[in-house]
Design a protein around this motif. Structure first.
Motif, PDB file in Angstrom:
ATOM      1  N   GLY A  72      -3.561   7.444  -0.221  1.00  0.00           N
ATOM      2  CA  GLY A  72      -4.734   8.268  -0.507  1.00  0.00           C
ATOM      3  C   GLY A  72      -4.953   9.291   0.587  1.00  0.00           C
ATOM      4  N   LEU A  73      -6.195   9.673   0.749  1.00  0.00           N
ATOM      5  CA  LEU A  73      -6.534  10.634   1.800  1.00  0.00           C
ATOM      6  C   LEU A  73      -6.083  10.099   3.155  1.00  0.00           C
ATOM      7  N   GLY A  74      -6.102   8.767   3.272  1.00  0.00           N
ATOM      8  CA  GLY A  74      -5.681   8.124   4.522  1.00  0.00           C
ATOM      9  C   GLY A  74      -4.250   8.486   4.900  1.00  0.00           C
ATOM     10  N   ASN A  75      -3.380   8.619   3.915  1.00  0.00           N
ATOM     11  CA  ASN A  75      -1.974   8.920   4.199  1.00  0.00           C
ATOM     12  C   ASN A  75      -1.729  10.396   4.427  1.00  0.00           C
ATOM     13  N   SER A 110      -6.810   6.256  -5.474  1.00  0.00           N
ATOM     14  CA  SER A 110      -7.538   5.376  -4.554  1.00  0.00           C
ATOM     15  C   SER A 110      -8.971   5.174  -5.015  1.00  0.00           C
ATOM     16  N   MET A 112     -11.903  -5.130   1.916  1.00  0.00           N
ATOM     17  CA  MET A 112     -13.082  -5.022   1.050  1.00  0.00           C
ATOM     18  C   MET A 112     -12.810  -5.513  -0.368  1.00  0.00           C
ATOM     19  N   SER A 115      -9.606   2.533  -7.575  1.00  0.00           N
ATOM     20  CA  SER A 115      -9.581   1.138  -7.105  1.00  0.00           C
ATOM     21  C   SER A 115     -10.909   0.772  -6.455  1.00  0.00           C
ATOM     22  N   LEU A 116     -11.540   1.753  -5.815  1.00  0.00           N
ATOM     23  CA  LEU A 116     -12.854   1.489  -5.209  1.00  0.00           C
ATOM     24  C   LEU A 116     -13.881   1.222  -6.305  1.00  0.00           C
ATOM     25  N   ALA A 140     -10.379  -4.659  -2.546  1.00  0.00           N
ATOM     26  CA  ALA A 140      -9.742  -3.809  -3.558  1.00  0.00           C
ATOM     27  C   ALA A 140      -8.416  -4.441  -3.981  1.00  0.00           C
ATOM     28  N   TYR A 162     -15.788   9.301  -0.055  1.00  0.00           N
ATOM     29  CA  TYR A 162     -14.398   9.599  -0.414  1.00  0.00           C
ATOM     30  C   TYR A 162     -14.364  10.644  -1.534  1.00  0.00           C
ATOM     31  N   SER A 184      -3.735   2.787  -4.903  1.00  0.00           N
ATOM     32  CA  SER A 184      -4.935   2.509  -4.118  1.00  0.00           C
ATOM     33  C   SER A 184      -4.655   2.763  -2.638  1.00  0.00           C
ATOM     34  N   ALA A 185      -3.505   2.267  -2.198  1.00  0.00           N
ATOM     35  CA  ALA A 185      -3.181   2.395  -0.777  1.00  0.00           C
ATOM     36  C   ALA A 185      -2.932   3.853  -0.386  1.00  0.00           C
ATOM     37  N   THR A 204      -5.535   2.493   5.353  1.00  0.00           N
ATOM     38  CA  THR A 204      -4.486   3.016   4.487  1.00  0.00           C
ATOM     39  C   THR A 204      -4.018   1.978   3.483  1.00  0.00           C
ATOM     40  N   LEU A 205      -4.088   0.694   3.832  1.00  0.00           N
ATOM     41  CA  LEU A 205      -3.654  -0.328   2.870  1.00  0.00           C
ATOM     42  C   LEU A 205      -4.819  -0.823   2.005  1.00  0.00           C
ATOM     43  N   SER A 206      -5.954  -0.166   2.077  1.00  0.00           N
ATOM     44  CA  SER A 206      -7.143  -0.538   1.279  1.00  0.00           C
ATOM     45  C   SER A 206      -7.557  -1.981   1.537  1.00  0.00           C
TER      46      SER A 206
HETATM   47  N1  PFF Z   1      -6.251   3.403   1.105  1.00  0.00           N
HETATM   48  C1  PFF Z   1      -7.024   4.577   0.839  1.00  0.00           C
HETATM   49  C2  PFF Z   1      -6.477   5.733   1.645  1.00  0.00           C
HETATM   50  O1  PFF Z   1      -5.548   5.548   2.447  1.00  0.00           O
HETATM   51  O2  PFF Z   1      -6.943   6.836   1.474  1.00  0.00           O
HETATM   52  C3  PFF Z   1      -8.489   4.386   1.130  1.00  0.00           C
HETATM   53  C4  PFF Z   1      -9.093   3.173   0.513  1.00  0.00           C
HETATM   54  C5  PFF Z   1      -8.991   2.971  -0.868  1.00  0.00           C
HETATM   55  C6  PFF Z   1      -9.718   2.225   1.290  1.00  0.00           C
HETATM   56  C7  PFF Z   1      -9.496   1.841  -1.449  1.00  0.00           C
HETATM   57  C8  PFF Z   1     -10.241   1.094   0.735  1.00  0.00           C
HETATM   58  C9  PFF Z   1     -10.116   0.903  -0.628  1.00  0.00           C
HETATM   59  F1  PFF Z   1     -10.595  -0.152  -1.180  1.00  0.00           F
END
Ligand code: PFF
Length: 453
Positions: free
Chosen positions: A24-27, A320, A232, A323-324, A234, A104, A21-22, A227-229
């Protein structure tokens, strides 16, 4: 509730799913370009501090609330908060899940599409950056391309979540995450062995403090959250499937470690290649889809590595997105008594539809803006800059002040006895960070993103 609630089959399954989950595109997409634009190593140091002082304490809190209540975000806040205000914080998480997944999945679709582009060998036709840019712009300008890939991406996510916690999410993560790690190592090795790689390393390892401003700290904190989700529910939802024998502290540290490691490795893989091929590292959000395809054409073995890269990005996005979707599904299954199958299909479908205007923001609806933002930008802005920090703020306040340490700590202790007995300073640090640092820092970020200062 008609059936007993599912749990992860193993501790490792939980760690991999949560790390999935953590990571993802964020990393892989966002972190490298944000670091690239904000002083390289100097940004990374500030980011690491934000992760440790705010990200980790809030992550532990989310997992703790989930495990204690064995419920989705709404049910969890109802059980512990017992009033409408806290329930609405949980509800905000579920709504954020809807919105984040809707945009996303569009970017996840681009990534899927780029596996196909890379395989077709089209990148080798690019002679300069303009050609790579033009190709990307023409693809996202095509409503059919963008919507069908968004549909494909959502279908994959729906198929995994349909399988349930153990047989869908956990099994998927246990297969996909090791694959992600292996591909990442291959790409890092490729980057490091390119001639001129040291310039890329210097870019990420050599802090340029003169490029740091107050703004950088805010960007770093926002990135730490996304990045750590966090913020919200998750991680709360995933935490609701663990048992009392899990050490939440240790799990939190492992998740943060893996997430940070992958972000840093993505930085190494990308910047060594970007510098070795003489490209511009500061090209912002277009770094992955516009700069990298050109980088691959100039790199020995670029054809294979380009396919691997977009496979990596897609895997990261899928683990990721599930998990959403799970946050939304858990709410309808736990609270409304829906079957998992119905919840996944109905809300997977609704999120797909909600994603259509996001997809069309790059073509037909590009002129349809509110406050200068397209539907896509607006969905991203409202969730990443407002809902997640607000959620994180209230989670910290909830645990530190409302639920209170007296009630929270006995729950945290389960599975973490050794910490309480031998390393109680760690618990003390967590309490202080959560009570004082996290709320104040998050509030500053929020006020800044609202333009107050
Ligand atoms: N953590 C994911 C990322 O770094 O791409 C984005 C994300 C996933 C945000 C799940 C929030 C979430 F609940």
């Amino acid at each position: 509730m008609n059936q007993p609630r599912e749990q992860w089959a193993s501790k490792l399954g939980f760690i991999l799913a949560a790390a999935g989950s953590a990571i993802g595109l964020g990393n892989i997409w966002k972190f490298p370009y944000v670091a690239g634009e904000n002083g390289g190593a100097a940004f990374i140091i500030i980011y690491l501090i934000c992760i440790l002082v705010i990200g980790l304490p809030v992550l532990i809190s989310e997992i703790l609330i989930g495990r204690t209540t064995q419920s989705n975000p709404v049910g969890a806040f109802r059980a512990l908060g017992k009033n409408k205000f806290w329930i609405s914080i949980g509800a905000m998480g579920v709504i954020a899940g809807f919105i984040i997944l809707s945009f996303y999945s569009v970017v996840g679709g681009w990534s899927l599409g780029y596996i196909i582009e890379a395989s077709s060998g089209v990148f080798s036709n690019f002679s300069d950056g303009n050609a790579a840019n033009a190709h990307f712009v023409s693809l996202i300008g095509n409503p059919v391309w963008i919507i069908s890939l968004h549909a494909l991406f959502m279908t994959i996510s729906v198929a995994i979540v349909l399988g349930g916690v153990q047989k869908g999410i956990e099994k998927g993560s246990k297969f996909l995450m090791p694959l992600l790690f292996i591909i990442m190592i291959v790409l890092v090795l490729r980057g490091l062995t390119l001639e001129g790689a040291e310039k890329g390393l210097d870019f990420i390892l050599n802090p340029r403090w003169d490029q740091i401003s107050a703004e950088t700290v805010l960007v770093a904190l926002g990135q730490a959250f996304f990045t750590l989700s966090l913020g919200m529910g998750a991680m709360l939802t995933y935490g609701s499937y663990i048992s009392d024998s899990d050490n939440i502290f240790a799990s939190g540290v492992q998740i943060v470690f893996l997430d940070t490691l992958i972000a840093l490795l993505a930085g190494v893989a990308i910047f060594t290649a970007v510098f070795a091929t003489g490209q511009n590292p500061g090209s912002g959000p277009g770094l992955i889809f516009q700069t990298l395809p050109l980088v691959f054409t100039k790199m020995p073995g670029g054809y294979l590595f380009s396919i691997l890269f977009f496979l990596l990005l897609t895997i990261a996005a899928i683990t990721s997105s599930i998990s959403l979707l799970e946050v939304v599904v858990a709410y309808f299954v736990d609270d409304k008594g829906w079957s998992r199958k119905n919840a996944v299909l109905v809300f997977g479908g609704i999120i797909f539809i909600l994603g259509i205007p996001c997809a069309l923001s790059f073509n037909i609806l590009s002129d349809f803006t509110l406050l200068g933002l397209t539907w896509f930008d607006m969905s991203d802005y409202v969730t990443s800059n407002l809902m997640l920090p607000l959620g994180g703020f209230f989670i910290a306040i909830f645990v530190a002040y409302f639920w209170g340490y007296q009630r929270a700590l006995p729950n945290l202790r389960n599975g973490a006895e050794i910490l309480f007995e031998k390393y109680s300073w760690i618990i003390t640090a967590w309490k202080i960070f959560l009570k004082y640092f996290s709320p104040v820092m998050i509030l500053l970020v929020l006020l800044h993103s609202l333009g107050v200062f």
